[in-house]
Design a protein around this motif. Structure first.
Motif, PDB file in Angstrom:
ATOM      1  N   ASN A 168       1.150  -1.180  -0.045  1.00 54.11           N
ATOM      2  CA  ASN A 168       0.018  -0.032   0.314  1.00 54.11           C
ATOM      3  C   ASN A 168       1.156   1.497   0.025  1.00 54.11           C
ATOM      4  N   TYR A 169       1.804   1.267   0.752  1.00 57.13           N
ATOM      5  CA  TYR A 169       2.540   2.053   1.090  1.00 57.13           C
ATOM      6  C   TYR A 169       3.910   2.165  -0.152  1.00 57.13           C
TER       7      TYR A 169
ATOM      8  N   GLU B 187       1.576   2.755  -3.729  1.00 54.01           N
ATOM      9  CA  GLU B 187       0.344   3.375  -3.884  1.00 54.01           C
ATOM     10  C   GLU B 187      -0.373   2.991  -4.586  1.00 54.01           C
ATOM     11  N   ASN B 188      -1.464   1.772  -4.096  1.00 46.70           N
ATOM     12  CA  ASN B 188      -2.735   1.307  -5.097  1.00 46.70           C
ATOM     13  C   ASN B 188      -2.271   1.165  -6.638  1.00 46.70           C
TER      14      ASN B 188
ATOM     15  N   LYS C  81       9.625   3.715  -8.074  1.00 48.21           N
ATOM     16  CA  LYS C  81       8.440   3.559  -7.300  1.00 48.21           C
ATOM     17  C   LYS C  81       9.287   3.941  -6.207  1.00 48.21           C
TER      18      LYS C  81
END
Length: 506
Positions: free
Chosen positions: A177-178, A181-182, A244
Motif C-alpha cells: 500500500n505504501y 500506492e494502489n 516507485k
C-alpha cells in the motif's frame, strides 16, 4: 482430474473478504484461495495470472463493478465459474451478472458457511472434467497467513514436507500500500518477478498478504545458494525503487524453525516502512542491521496546550518541532510521525481562527505537503517551511492588544488558585473594565467567570487523576473557598461529581 479448486475473492471491503476466508475449511473441502482483489480491474489482472476455477465477487465495487467484471471474465475465460454476492437492494445488478454469465448468487445477509459451501460445490461440479480432491492438507500460503495472524497456534510442517527439506528460512517483505500506492498492475508485475526468481533457483516458498498490505514471501533454501538468490532479490528491489521511490523491502535474518515465523514477521513489520529513513537504500537486510528503533519519547501535551492558550505560539511551535526531531532520531514509524506532525499543526493553526482566518485551506495544503514527503530529510525540511509560514501568520495578525491580552490570560493561568476578579485584572493591566469584560465574553459565553472556572476545573481534573488528595483540599488548591460551589461547577462542566470522576478516570 482430481485437484484443489482455485478460488479468487473479489470485494472492496476488507472485513468482508476476511469473513469469506473464514467461512469454510477451504483445504479440507478441496478448495484453495489463490488471491484477493478489491475491484474488477484488479481482479482481471489476477484472473490472467492465477487462472482460478471460481471467482466469488461483490456486485457493487469501485473502478469496475461486478456486472462489467462478469462480462469481461465470461468473454475471455468462459470456463471460469462466477458466484455473485449482493445486498437486498442490488438485485437489478444481480440480474445483469446472470445475463453476462454468472452461474449463482448469494445475498450477503443470508451468507453462512453452509450456504456458501453448497454454492462452491455446485460451481466446482459444473467444471468439465474436474472433481474436488477433498485434500485435508493445508495450503502453505493459507497456513502461513493463519499462523502469522494468530488464527492457528502452530505450523504443522508435516503437511508441507517439501518446505521442510532444508533448515534455513528467510522472509522477504514489502508494504504494497505504501510502496506502490494502489498501483495494482505494478504489484502484480513485481509478484511475478519475485516468483520467477525463486522458482528458477528451485526454492520452495510461501506467499501471503498480512493485514491487507504487507506482501511477504517465506522461503526455505540451501545456504550455498544464498548469495546468488539475495543478489537477484536486491536487483528487483533496486528496479522497484527507480520506478516507485517509496519502494523499500525488508529481508529477515535467517531462521531455522518455521515455528519462529510469527516472531520473525513482527521484527520485519517493525522495519517495513523504515525506507523513510534510508534515501539511499532499496532493501534492509536484518541479518546485518542493528536494532535501530529506540523508545519513542513522551510529549507534555498539557505544557504545549498551556503555551497555545497563553498565546506563546513560537514557544509551542519550538517544543513541537523538538519533539518531532526526537521521534525521527528514534526512527518512529513513518505514518505515525507524519500523523503526529499533522495533529500538532492543526492544533496550532486552529488558534488563527481568532483572527477570522479560514484555516481549512491551510490544513489541506500542509497535510498534503507532509504526506507527499518520501524521506525524513524532506519531511523535516518541509515541516520547517510550514512552521515558518505559521509563525509569520501569527506575527502578521497579532496586534499590540493581542499581546497584552496574552499576558492577561497567562497571568490567569499562573494565578488561578488565588482570588481573582475582573476589576483587579483591569486595574493591574491598566485596561478598561468594560473592554476587558467584552473580550472575555467574546471568548466564552459565560464571560470572565466562565473562563476562570474552565481553567480551575481543568487543573482539578489533573489532580484528581494523579493524586489521592481529599476533594475538599482539591477545591482549595484550585482557588475555590466554597467546597459545595466547587462540586456544583465541576458537575456542570464535566458531567460527573469529583468523586465519580476520580473513580472513573484514574
Amino acid at each position: 482430474m482430481s485437484d484443489l479448486c482455485k478460488v479468487l475473492i473479489v470485494d472492496d471491503e476488507y472485513i468482508m473478504r476476511q469473513g469469506i476466508k473464514h467461512l469454510v475449511n477451504w483445504d479440507k473441502e478441496g478448495f484453495l484461495i489463490v488471491g484477493e482483489a478489491t475491484n474488477g480491474k484488479e481482479a482481471l489482472i489476477m484472473v490472467e495470472e492465477l487462472k482460478p476455477h471460481i471467482v466469488v465477487m461483490d456486485v457493487v465495487m469501485p473502478v469496475m463493478d461486478g456486472v462489467e467484471l462478469t462480462k469481461e471474465v465470461h468473454e475471455k475465460y468462459p470456463d471460469i465459474k462466477i458466484i455473485v454476492l449482493s445486498g437486498f437492494d442490488d438485485f437489478c445488478y444481480v440480474k445483469e451478472t446472470l445475463k453476462n454469465g454468472a452461474m449463482d448468487y448469494i445475498l450477503k445477509p443470508t451468507l453462512t458457511g453452509e450456504v456458501f459451501l453448497e454454492a462452491l460445490k455446485r460451481a466446482a461440479d459444473s467444471i468439465p472434467g474436474f472433481s474436488l480432491s477433498g485434500n485435508s492438507n493445508l495450503n502453505l500460503n493459507h497456513a502461513l497467513e493463519w499462523y502469522i495472524a494468530g488464527y492457528s497456534d502452530s505450523m504443522n510442517i508435516q503437511d508441507f514436507p517439501e518446505f521442510a527439506k532444508l533448515n534455513t528460512y528467510r522472509m522477504f517483505a514489502v508494504d504494497i500500500n505504501y510502496a506502490f500506492e494502489n498501483d495494482n498492475d505494478y504489484v502484480a508485475k513485481i509478484r511475478k518477478e519475485i516468483r520467477k526468481t525463486l522458482n528458477e533457483a528451485g526454492i520452495i516458498f510461501g506467499r501471503t498478504v498480512i493485514d491487507n498490505r504487507n506482501l511477504i514471501y517465506v522461503f526455505n533454501y540451501d545456504i550455498v545458494y544464498e548469495i546468488g538468490v539475495l543478489e537477484k532479490l536486491s536487483r528487483i528491489a533496486e528496479r522497484v525503487k527507480n520506478v516507485k521511490p517509496k519502494g523499500f523491502f525488508v529481508l529477515s535474518k535467517r531462521f531455522e524453525n518455521i515455528q519462529d515465523v510469527r516472531e520473525i514477521y513482527l521484527q520485519v513489520e517493525s522495519q517495513i516502512n523504515s525506507g523513510f529513513y534510508y534515501d539511499n537504500k532499496s532493501i534492509l537486510n536484518m541479518e546485518y542491521s542493528k536494532e535501530i528503533q529506540k523508545e519513542i519519547p513522551k510529549f507534555d501535551y498539557n505544557d504545549f496546550s498551556y503555551d497555545l492558550r497563553n498565546g506563546e505560539y513560537n514557544t509551542a511551535i519550538g517544543k513541537m518541532r523538538g519533539y518531532i526531531e526526537k521521534c525521527a532520531k528514534a526512527h518512529d514509524n513513518c505514518e505515525k510521525i507524519k500523523n503526529k506532525a499533522k495533529n500538532f499543526i492543526y492544533n496550532i493553526i486552529i488558534m488563527l481562527e481568532e483572527y477570522d482566518i479560514d484555516v481549512e485551506p491551510m490544513r489541506r495544503k500542509y497535510f498534503k505537503e507532509i504526506e507527499e514527503t518520501i524521506y525524513v530529510t524532506d519531511f523535516l525540511k518541509k515541516l520547517d517551511e510550514i512552521l515558518d509560514e505559521i509563525k509569520k501568520a501569527f506575527a502578521e495578525n497579532m496586534t499590540g492588544t493581542d499581546r497584552v491580552m496574552n499576558k492577561i490570560t497567562k497571568h490567569i493561568l499562573e494565578h488561578y488558585m488565588e482570588p481573582l476578579d475582573l476589576d483587579s485584572l483591569a486595574k493591574e493591566f491598566n485596561y478598561n473594565y468594560n473592554y476587558l469584560s467584552s473580550y472575555f465574553n467574546s471568548k466564552n459565553k459565560e464571560g470572565f467567570s466562565g473562563y476562570l472556572n474552565k481553567i480551575r476545573i481543568e487543573k482539578s481534573c489533573e489532580i484528581l487523576k494523579k493524586e489521592d488528595i481529599p476533594i475538599s483540599d482539591v477545591s482549595t488548591m484550585v482557588g475555590y473557598s466554597d467546597h459545595s460551589y466547587f462540586c456544583r461547577v465541576f458537575k456542570k462542566t464535566t458531567g460527573y461529581t469529583p468523586s465519580v470522576y476520580r473513580r472513573r478516570f484514574r
